[in-house]
Design an enzyme around this catalytic site. Structure first.
Site, PDB file in Angstrom:
ATOM      1  N   ASP A   1       0.914  -1.143   0.000  1.00 30.17           N
ATOM      2  CA  ASP A   1       0.000   0.000   0.000  1.00 30.17           C
ATOM      3  C   ASP A   1       0.955   1.194   0.000  1.00 30.17           C
ATOM      4  O   ASP A   1       1.524   1.541   1.043  1.00 30.17           O
ATOM      5  CB  ASP A   1      -0.872   0.010   1.252  1.00 30.17           C
ATOM      6  CG  ASP A   1      -1.867   1.161   1.200  1.00 30.17           C
ATOM      7  OD1 ASP A   1      -1.457   2.278   0.821  1.00 30.17           O
ATOM      8  OD2 ASP A   1      -3.045   0.954   1.523  1.00 30.17           O
ATOM      9  N   HIS A   2       1.161   1.792  -1.158  1.00 28.12           N
ATOM     10  CA  HIS A   2       2.292   2.727  -1.246  1.00 28.12           C
ATOM     11  C   HIS A   2       2.100   3.965  -0.377  1.00 28.12           C
ATOM     12  O   HIS A   2       3.051   4.653  -0.064  1.00 28.12           O
ATOM     13  CB  HIS A   2       2.609   3.080  -2.704  1.00 28.12           C
ATOM     14  CG  HIS A   2       1.696   4.101  -3.317  1.00 28.12           C
ATOM     15  ND1 HIS A   2       0.449   3.799  -3.782  1.00 28.12           N
ATOM     16  CD2 HIS A   2       1.857   5.428  -3.541  1.00 28.12           C
ATOM     17  CE1 HIS A   2      -0.113   4.896  -4.254  1.00 28.12           C
ATOM     18  NE2 HIS A   2       0.713   5.902  -4.131  1.00 28.12           N
TER      19      HIS A   2
ATOM     20  N   HIS B   1      -5.724   2.832   0.702  1.00 21.56           N
ATOM     21  CA  HIS B   1      -5.004   4.004   1.229  1.00 21.56           C
ATOM     22  C   HIS B   1      -5.796   4.737   2.326  1.00 21.56           C
ATOM     23  O   HIS B   1      -5.268   5.044   3.385  1.00 21.56           O
ATOM     24  CB  HIS B   1      -4.709   5.016   0.109  1.00 21.56           C
ATOM     25  CG  HIS B   1      -4.030   4.426  -1.097  1.00 21.56           C
ATOM     26  ND1 HIS B   1      -3.127   3.404  -0.999  1.00 21.56           N
ATOM     27  CD2 HIS B   1      -4.109   4.733  -2.423  1.00 21.56           C
ATOM     28  CE1 HIS B   1      -2.689   3.091  -2.211  1.00 21.56           C
ATOM     29  NE2 HIS B   1      -3.274   3.885  -3.092  1.00 21.56           N
TER      30      HIS B   1
HETATM   31  C1  BG6 Z   1      -3.019   4.391  -6.755  1.00 17.95           C
HETATM   32  C2  BG6 Z   1      -4.339   4.418  -7.464  1.00 17.95           C
HETATM   33  O1  BG6 Z   1      -3.032   3.457  -5.735  1.00 17.95           O
HETATM   34  O2  BG6 Z   1      -2.727   5.671  -6.218  1.00 17.95           O
HETATM   35  C3  BG6 Z   1      -4.359   5.494  -8.530  1.00 17.95           C
HETATM   36  O3  BG6 Z   1      -4.590   3.161  -8.065  1.00 17.95           O
HETATM   37  C4  BG6 Z   1      -3.929   6.822  -7.960  1.00 17.95           C
HETATM   38  O4  BG6 Z   1      -5.649   5.594  -9.130  1.00 17.95           O
HETATM   39  C5  BG6 Z   1      -2.630   6.685  -7.201  1.00 17.95           C
HETATM   40  O5  BG6 Z   1      -3.776   7.746  -9.039  1.00 17.95           O
HETATM   41  C6  BG6 Z   1      -2.250   7.979  -6.506  1.00 17.95           C
HETATM   42  O6  BG6 Z   1      -1.015   7.858  -5.865  1.00 17.95           O
HETATM   43  P1  BG6 Z   1      -0.254   9.142  -5.352  1.00 17.95           P
HETATM   44  O7  BG6 Z   1       0.919   8.608  -4.635  1.00 17.95           O
HETATM   45  O8  BG6 Z   1       0.090   9.953  -6.559  1.00 17.95           O
HETATM   46  O9  BG6 Z   1      -1.208   9.887  -4.469  1.00 17.95           O
END
Ligand code: BG6
Length: 484
Positions: free
Chosen positions: A175-176, A238
């Site tokens: 979950d980045h 997230h």
């Molecule tokens: C991803 C989603 O997990 O997170 C995308 O699948 C989204 O739809 C992205 O654009 C957004 O990541 P960040 O780090 O740019 O907020």
């Protein structure tokens, strides 16, 4: 590290640059080897050229020839499908020779940067070829990317499949958001300080707003996104992780098990607020002005079925049924093509029980807030009333602002740098467990089912802050969304 799906967007934009950045920061062992696996008929040189291009386009740190050369020496590519016995046997040979040549010691990490439909094939092959089983003193780990299913049952099935090959402590679910510095700072803010904790509860907090707004549309991802939608794409993972970190109790220690124990307690106590007709909202963007650009609507995006009910905006009201939080609504919202890109968590305080400065002052003042700005302009903001200079007692809201870029000279690493490094170190604190994933589906499933039975999402114009129904959702309770 073996990457399946190395020619995909995620690998090109995030994983390969992050691996280079780690190498550049001296955080990868000298013998580190990167093996790409895919259908293309690539030589080692082709693979190196591809990675080099991705690194130059996406790395955060400066390109240094000597670092690149050392990293490139350990790169290999194996051509094959995901159900190809011979190609997987060849992958096994490649890894075994790398162990001999580079001293990688039988420690292999498999990154499944592929759609979940392929998980079964890849896991089966890793098991069949013996690659999933570590030898004495070595480890095997698997890294998987969301979506982890599309509801509780499918997530359960997927977990069962992955765990039939890799034991739970060898599975790293990405979950980045958990790799972002500002997300980890939630724990520092809450548990390293005395200032906030006494106020962090139902006695002082009126409600919490968790916003993840994006200005981009679906673009090339329309095909993938259709059928998934905003709630599955980011609330299930997230935003619920953010909620868990904001609402959890202090863990006994910051080892992975203790942290997960506290997050699981929150997720178990969290439920939607009913009736869902009044406490949720969803929408699809239509054409409109995004800044100075006129952008097309969702139904005109290539690959998106114009009849589809998939939402690009989702908002819901949740409640955490614990002594600390009972009765405090947690409003979660996310959307594509909104006013601007911002992710933040706002804890909005109750009004002071008595306002001694008269009605005029009281009507000018908003509610106090602590806002954790996850991105961009990373930092923490406190909002409170302050006297306007002059001879009358006029009070107005002001902001006190902590900004990462001003307070620290070093730049924050990218989320994927931290997470890839943690996988290699076997440090699992920042990875949601099987149980967390399933509990998150359990929270979201009733909302998804309700939406599936209740027609189309509302429209909202690109560049605005979502459908009118989302404003009504809060308006009914006498509240408004923040305009970040
Ligand atoms: C991803 C989603 O997990 O997170 C995308 O699948 C989204 O739809 C992205 O654009 C957004 O990541 P960040 O780090 O740019 O907020």
């Amino acid at each position: 590290m073996v990457i399946f799906g190395v020619t995909g967007d995620l690998a090109r934009k995030k994983l390969l640059p992050a691996i280079y950045d780690l190498a550049n920061r001296g955080l990868l062992p000298a013998g580190f080897a990167l093996v790409g696996y895919g259908r293309r008929d690539w030589s080692k040189q082709d693979f190196e050229d591809y990675v080099c291009k991705a690194v130059k386009a996406g790395a955060r740190t400066e390109f240094r020839e000597n670092v690149w050369k050392r990293l490139a020496e350990g790169m290999h590519f194996v051509t094959g499908n995901f159900d190809d016995d011979a190609a997987f046997d060849q992958l096994e040979n490649t890894l075994t020779s790398l162990d001999r040549e580079r001293g990688t010691g039988g420690n292999w990490a498999f990154y499944l940067s592929v759609p979940p439909d392929y998980f079964a094939d890849v896991c089966h092959q890793l098991q069949r070829s013996g690659m999933a089983q570590p030898g004495p003193g070595s480890w095997r780990r698997v890294i998987i990317e969301k979506p982890f299913g599309h509801d509780l049952d499918s997530a359960h099935e997927l977990n069962r499949l992955v765990n039939s090959v890799f034991p739970e402590d060898a599975v790293f679910r990405i979950d980045h958001y958990l790799g972002k510095e500002t997300v980890q700072n939630i724990m520092a803010l809450r548990f390293a300080n005395q200032l906030f904790d006494p106020l962090w509860n139902v006695h002082y907090i009126d409600h919490v707003q968790i916003t993840m707004a994006e200005d981009i549309g679906l673009g090339g991802r329309a095909g993938y996104y259709d059928g998934i939608g905003a709630a599955r794409d980011v609330i299930q993972n997230h935003l619920l992780q953010l909620l868990a970190l904001v609402a959890m109790e202090e863990p006994v220690s910051f080892n992975p098990q203790e942290l997960q124990t506290e997050k699981v307690k929150v997720l178990r106590s969290t439920t939607p607020v009913y009736p869902l007709s009044k406490t949720t909202a969803r929408g699809q963007y239509t054409a409109g002005w995004q800044g100075s650009e006129y952008v097309k609507g969702l139904r005109e995006e290539e690959g998106f079925d114009a009849e589809s009910n998939t939402e690009t905006y989702a908002a819901c009201t949740l409640e955490v049924n614990t002594r600390r939080w009972a009765g405090v609504p947690f409003y979660l919202r996310t959307g594509k093509r909104l006013g601007r890109r911002v992710t933040e968590i706002a804890l909005v305080f109750k009004r002071a029980p008595h306002q001694p400065f008269g009605d005029a002052v009281a009507s000018e003042l908003g509610q106090n807030a602590v806002v954790i700005r996850v991105q961009p302009d990373e930092g923490v903001l406190m909002r409170f009333g302050s006297k306007v200079p002059g001879s009358t007692m006029e009070v107005r809201d002001v902001n006190m602002d902590f900004s990462y870029s001003e307070a620290f000279t070093e730049e924050s690493p990218e989320a994927y740098e931290r997470l890839i490094l943690d996988v290699l170190l076997g440090e699992s604190s920042l990875f949601p467990t099987n149980e967390e994933v399933e509990l998150s589906w359990k929270i979201l499933d009733p909302i998804l089912e309700y939406w599936a039975d209740h027609g189309r999402p509302d429209d909202y114009e690109a560049g605005t802050w979502g459908p009118a129904s989302a404003d009504k959702m809060l308006g009914r309770q006498g509240r408004t969304w923040r305009r970040p």
